[in-house]
Design a protein around this motif. Sequence first.
Motif, mmCIF file in Angstrom:
data_model
loop_
_atom_site.group_PDB
_atom_site.id
_atom_site.type_symbol
_atom_site.label_atom_id
_atom_site.label_comp_id
_atom_site.label_asym_id
_atom_site.label_seq_id
_atom_site.Cartn_x
_atom_site.Cartn_y
_atom_site.Cartn_z
ATOM 1 N N SER A 23 27.628 58.004 36.017
ATOM 2 C CA SER A 23 29.079 58.069 36.178
ATOM 3 C C SER A 23 29.577 59.498 36.360
ATOM 4 O O SER A 23 30.493 59.748 37.150
ATOM 5 C CB SER A 23 29.749 57.429 34.964
ATOM 6 N N ALA A 24 28.972 60.460 35.664
ATOM 7 C CA ALA A 24 29.417 61.850 35.770
ATOM 8 C C ALA A 24 29.208 62.388 37.184
ATOM 9 O O ALA A 24 30.056 63.108 37.733
ATOM 10 C CB ALA A 24 28.668 62.711 34.758
ATOM 11 N N ALA A 27 31.775 60.721 39.614
ATOM 12 C CA ALA A 27 33.108 61.300 39.429
ATOM 13 C C ALA A 27 33.212 62.660 40.100
ATOM 14 O O ALA A 27 34.226 62.984 40.740
ATOM 15 C CB ALA A 27 33.416 61.416 37.936
ATOM 16 N N ALA A 28 32.162 63.476 40.006
ATOM 17 C CA ALA A 28 32.180 64.804 40.628
ATOM 18 C C ALA A 28 32.191 64.703 42.148
ATOM 19 O O ALA A 28 32.921 65.437 42.830
ATOM 20 C CB ALA A 28 30.975 65.619 40.149
ATOM 21 N N ALA A 31 35.647 63.571 43.241
ATOM 22 C CA ALA A 31 36.663 64.610 43.025
ATOM 23 C C ALA A 31 36.532 65.753 44.018
ATOM 24 O O ALA A 31 37.534 66.363 44.405
ATOM 25 C CB ALA A 31 36.555 65.142 41.597
ATOM 26 N N ASP A 50 37.743 56.302 35.864
ATOM 27 C CA ASP A 50 38.009 57.744 35.921
ATOM 28 C C ASP A 50 37.607 58.362 37.253
ATOM 29 O O ASP A 50 37.609 59.588 37.379
ATOM 30 C CB ASP A 50 37.262 58.457 34.775
ATOM 31 N N TRP A 51 37.262 57.542 38.228
ATOM 32 C CA TRP A 51 36.816 58.076 39.510
ATOM 33 C C TRP A 51 37.975 58.089 40.503
ATOM 34 O O TRP A 51 38.770 57.150 40.565
ATOM 35 C CB TRP A 51 35.672 57.238 40.080
ATOM 36 N N SER A 169 32.351 65.612 30.338
ATOM 37 C CA SER A 169 33.762 65.768 30.653
ATOM 38 C C SER A 169 34.039 65.420 32.110
ATOM 39 O O SER A 169 33.157 65.523 32.964
ATOM 40 C CB SER A 169 34.232 67.211 30.375
ATOM 41 N N THR A 170 35.273 65.011 32.375
ATOM 42 C CA THR A 170 35.722 64.755 33.739
ATOM 43 C C THR A 170 36.151 66.073 34.365
ATOM 44 O O THR A 170 36.898 66.839 33.756
ATOM 45 C CB THR A 170 36.897 63.763 33.758
ATOM 46 N N SER A 172 37.847 68.581 37.392
ATOM 47 C CA SER A 172 38.914 68.628 38.391
ATOM 48 C C SER A 172 38.305 68.793 39.776
ATOM 49 O O SER A 172 37.131 69.161 39.904
ATOM 50 C CB SER A 172 39.837 69.807 38.095
#
Length: 252
Positions: A23-24, A27-28, A31, A50-51, A169-170, A172
């Motif tokens: 998931s990390a 998400a990156a 983003a 969170d994506w 962490s998510t 930016s």
Amino acid sequence: MGRQWPAGGPWIIVPACADVNLSAAVAALAASASARVAGVVIGGDLTPDDWAGTWASLRDQPSRAEAITLISTFSATHGLVLIVGVPSLLAQAGREGWTITDLAAQLGAPVVVVTGETTDAADHTAKALGLLDRRGLAGAVIVVSDADSAPEALAALPVRPAGRVPSTSTVSPEAARGLLDPMLHASADPTPEPSVLSLSLRSASSGTRLVLLLVLVFIVMSLAAVGLALHHRPTLDDEPGTNGSSFSFVRE
């Protein structure tokens, strides 16, 4: 892996092994993109809350046709479509026994292998990259880590990682771009399928060409008939009655 990485389109993301924080990395990647992002999760229980972007999930052994249809639909309106293959590259992903590797080959999509810092993860990563190379698919590696550095595990990787992402962490968009290689900053425009209007215009154009061709054939045949008639018409030098005509000509 020596193959050109596309600026967008479908990208497939898979874990090198089961204990990787997939998931990390997803998400990156979402983003960091300047393109409009959509994504499809195939299998597993990952939730894309969170994506960035628009997401859909395919569970309960979907058919490959269902997956392709959903991906094509997203590709028409999004520059980047992330396909998260929760199973491994060779695990069955849906009905009829198809795998994530089969899907990548059909789409011609590059594959991001997400790995960890352990030596075991590095071994699985090497096997995954070898499989991609044999199938002629582009591959890249993202390392998800808890610590600032893990020189032993990174040294064991067969390629230089295209990014290192924290697992806790998510990030930016600006931070994500700093964590990933620029080739993973998707920037492509959508690739829409031909619209009904354009298809209609092409059909109308083809019909117009056919009509013009028929008109040209008619004109040529008419001119040929006129020429044939002129060739056989009687002249002043013909003797009366020699051509079977009821007309006679008088010489002066």
